[in-house]
Design an enzyme around this catalytic site. Structure first.
Site, mmCIF file in Angstrom:
data_model
loop_
_atom_site.group_PDB
_atom_site.id
_atom_site.type_symbol
_atom_site.label_atom_id
_atom_site.label_comp_id
_atom_site.label_asym_id
_atom_site.label_seq_id
_atom_site.Cartn_x
_atom_site.Cartn_y
_atom_site.Cartn_z
ATOM 1 N N ARG A 64 2.133 11.742 -8.115
ATOM 2 C CA ARG A 64 2.117 10.730 -7.071
ATOM 3 C C ARG A 64 2.194 9.346 -7.697
ATOM 4 N NH1 ARG A 64 -2.264 8.739 -8.474
ATOM 5 N NH2 ARG A 64 -2.046 7.059 -6.954
ATOM 6 N N GLY A 65 2.260 8.343 -6.857
ATOM 7 C CA GLY A 65 2.320 6.968 -7.356
ATOM 8 C C GLY A 65 3.759 6.530 -7.524
ATOM 9 N N ALA A 66 4.116 5.414 -6.919
ATOM 10 C CA ALA A 66 5.515 5.037 -6.810
ATOM 11 C C ALA A 66 6.307 5.114 -8.116
ATOM 12 C CB ALA A 66 5.617 3.637 -6.183
ATOM 13 N N ARG A 98 9.136 12.042 -0.067
ATOM 14 C CA ARG A 98 8.142 11.138 0.543
ATOM 15 C C ARG A 98 8.886 9.857 0.888
ATOM 16 N NH1 ARG A 98 2.657 10.171 -2.492
ATOM 17 N NH2 ARG A 98 2.005 9.502 -0.410
ATOM 18 N N GLN A 210 -8.148 8.924 -3.896
ATOM 19 C CA GLN A 210 -7.515 8.639 -5.189
ATOM 20 C C GLN A 210 -8.396 7.723 -6.050
ATOM 21 O OE1 GLN A 210 -5.933 8.743 -2.256
ATOM 22 N NE2 GLN A 210 -3.712 9.015 -2.427
ATOM 23 N N ASP A 251 3.956 0.525 -2.945
ATOM 24 C CA ASP A 251 4.907 1.637 -2.836
ATOM 25 C C ASP A 251 6.284 1.159 -2.414
ATOM 26 O OD1 ASP A 251 2.063 2.800 -2.467
ATOM 27 O OD2 ASP A 251 3.352 4.495 -3.013
ATOM 28 N N ASN A 261 1.470 -0.409 0.858
ATOM 29 C CA ASN A 261 0.586 0.179 -0.133
ATOM 30 C C ASN A 261 -0.411 1.074 0.579
ATOM 31 O OD1 ASN A 261 -0.077 0.265 -3.047
ATOM 32 N ND2 ASN A 261 -2.070 -0.497 -2.347
ATOM 33 N N LYS A 262 -1.191 1.826 -0.204
ATOM 34 C CA LYS A 262 -2.134 2.775 0.369
ATOM 35 C C LYS A 262 -2.909 2.192 1.550
ATOM 36 C CE LYS A 262 -2.436 6.101 -0.603
ATOM 37 N NZ LYS A 262 -1.546 7.080 0.048
HETATM 38 C C1 LIG Z 1 1.542 1.649 -8.104
HETATM 39 S S1 LIG Z 1 1.972 3.191 -7.482
HETATM 40 C C2 LIG Z 1 0.450 3.661 -6.879
HETATM 41 C C3 LIG Z 1 0.450 3.564 -5.403
HETATM 42 O O1 LIG Z 1 0.792 4.845 -4.867
HETATM 43 C C4 LIG Z 1 -0.318 5.300 -4.155
HETATM 44 O O2 LIG Z 1 0.022 6.116 -3.074
HETATM 45 P P1 LIG Z 1 -0.061 7.737 -3.245
HETATM 46 O O3 LIG Z 1 -1.363 8.033 -3.916
HETATM 47 O O4 LIG Z 1 0.035 8.229 -1.823
HETATM 48 O O5 LIG Z 1 1.145 8.104 -4.074
HETATM 49 C C5 LIG Z 1 -0.981 4.032 -3.677
HETATM 50 O O6 LIG Z 1 -0.276 3.437 -2.619
HETATM 51 C C6 LIG Z 1 -0.903 3.214 -4.917
HETATM 52 O O7 LIG Z 1 -1.053 1.836 -4.764
#
Ligand SMILES: CSC[C@H]1O[C@H](OP(=O)(O)O)[C@H](O)[C@@H]1O
Length: 369
Positions: A64-66, A98, A210, A251, A261-262
């Site tokens: 995960r994570g952009a 996603r 997370q 993201d 973002n989250k």
């Molecule tokens: C800087 S990428 C991390 C970013 O991605 C996370 O979302 P997810 O855990 O759903 O992939 C979150 O928005 C983070 O800021």
């Protein structure tokens, strides 16, 4: 098609496992991921032998994570090419796994462009070209992470007085989202290494936690002074004057500087503005999407209700059976609430569309297709 399967590795203390690696096996190439759904209790690997397994790993947030999604998508295209699958169809499935993180579309597009430009005449050559593109993106993101840390620490020192910064962060933005040490977390880590991190406040980040599961794990491994809090407690920290700056990832960043973002990031931006605290977004230029004009144009991923109505990982119910849930994975912060956006090309502060596009143009190749 095999789903991704877990491979236990003997835990030997703080993880030495790579977040993601390409592995050649007797049966063909594998994409091996540190399964983030198993952290912090287990350091297990998800082994992906085909694109459906990679898509499943992305959609379950095993990876995960952009920025890391972009790298994973690129390797997924290479995996399809080595397997002799329909690479165009595979790239499309990966890009859509996603919807919000633009990096996923960007990374698959890079590898697909390399595959196409190699030509259909020599499938082995085309597969190697896609893999080379994935590896280059991986290296570039690691370098971008280091540069973002440097730019971000300079900005923090400029915006904040005194030596010890008290930073609040949301979700997870460390090595688990990156080819390097992350985005916002990498800035906090740089402050720690420079002796200028007084406290890292870690939002647990409901519903998938997370922050509690991943950021706390990364902060502990790095020896950082960190404290976990429920998302609901952030407001009282601001009110007590305990937050010097907010550092978060992204993201997708729209052309006007709106930031997806989250979920929970937007309320932090409002709190930060009310309490005159800098709200700083840290993201590589691969997260900037010039084709998305503004916040309303960003597609926000809606996730399953049971992530809210059950304990994480599909545990026992938190709410009565049949409870509906509103579960957006992200929210959108308008540019006027963002103090600065830090990229590997530098920072834009205050945030303007022109300033943001200037940073993007310094590093971005136009990806065909
Ligand atoms: C800087 S990428 C991390 C970013 O991605 C996370 O979302 P997810 O855990 O759903 O992939 C979150 O928005 C983070 O800021």
């Amino acid at each position: 098609m095999a789903d991704h399967y877990a491979r236990q590795r003997a835990g030997d203390g703080p993880s030495g496992l790579p977040v993601l690696r390409w592995e050649e096996s007797a049966d063909g190439p594998l994409l091996v991921l540190l399964d983030q759904t198993r952290l912090p209790g287990e350091e297990a690997e998800a082994v992906c032998a085909d694109v459906p397994a990679v898509v499943a790993a992305i959609q379950s947030l095993a990876v995960r994570g952009a920025p890391l999604l972009g790298i994973t998508g690129a390797y997924g295209v290479a995996l399809a090419a080595y397997r002799g699958d329909d690479v165009e169809a595979a790239a499309s499935r990966l890009a859509q796994a996603r919807p919000t993180a633009v990096n996923l579309r960007y990374g698959t597009g890079l590898a697909l462009a390399a595959y196409r430009s190699a030509g259909a005449g020599d499938p082995g050559h085309a597969a190697r070209a896609a893999l080379a593109a994935a590896r280059e993106l991986h290296r570039e993101d690691a370098a971008a992470s280091a540069r973002m840390a440097d730019h971000g620490l300079v900005l923090l020192d400029e915006l904040l007085s005194g030596g010890g910064h008290r930073i609040l962060t949301h979700c997870n933005t460390g090595t688990l989202v990156s080819g390097g040490e992350g985005t916002a977390f990498a800035v906090a880590l740089a402050a720690h290494r420079a002796g200028r991190l007084r406290r890292l406040w870690v939002d647990e980040t409901r519903p998938l936690l997370q922050g509690a599961r991943l950021t706390a794990w990364e902060a502990a491994r790095s020896g950082m002074p960190y404290t976990l809090l429920t998302d609901n407690a952030a407001g009282s920290l601001f009110a007590a004057g305990e937050v010097d700056a907010v550092l978060i990832g992204a993201d997708r960043i729209a052309a006007n500087g709106a930031v997806a973002n989250k979920v929970g990031s937007y309320p932090l931006a409002v709190l930060a503005r009310y309490h005159h605290v800098p709200f700083i977004v840290v993201a590589p230029t691969t997260t900037i999407d010039p084709t998305t004009p503004d916040g309303p144009a960003i597609e926000v991923e809606q996730r399953a209700a049971d992530e809210v109505t059950r304990f994480p990982g599909g545990g026992r119910p938190l709410a009565p059976e049949g409870t509906t849930a509103y579960n957006p994975a992200f929210d959108v912060t308008p540019p006027e609430l963002v103090t600065a956006i830090v990229t590997e090309e530098g920072a834009v502060c205050p945030v303007t569309g022109d300033g943001l596009m200037e940073l993007w143009r310094r590093s971005h190749r136009v990806v065909e297709g």
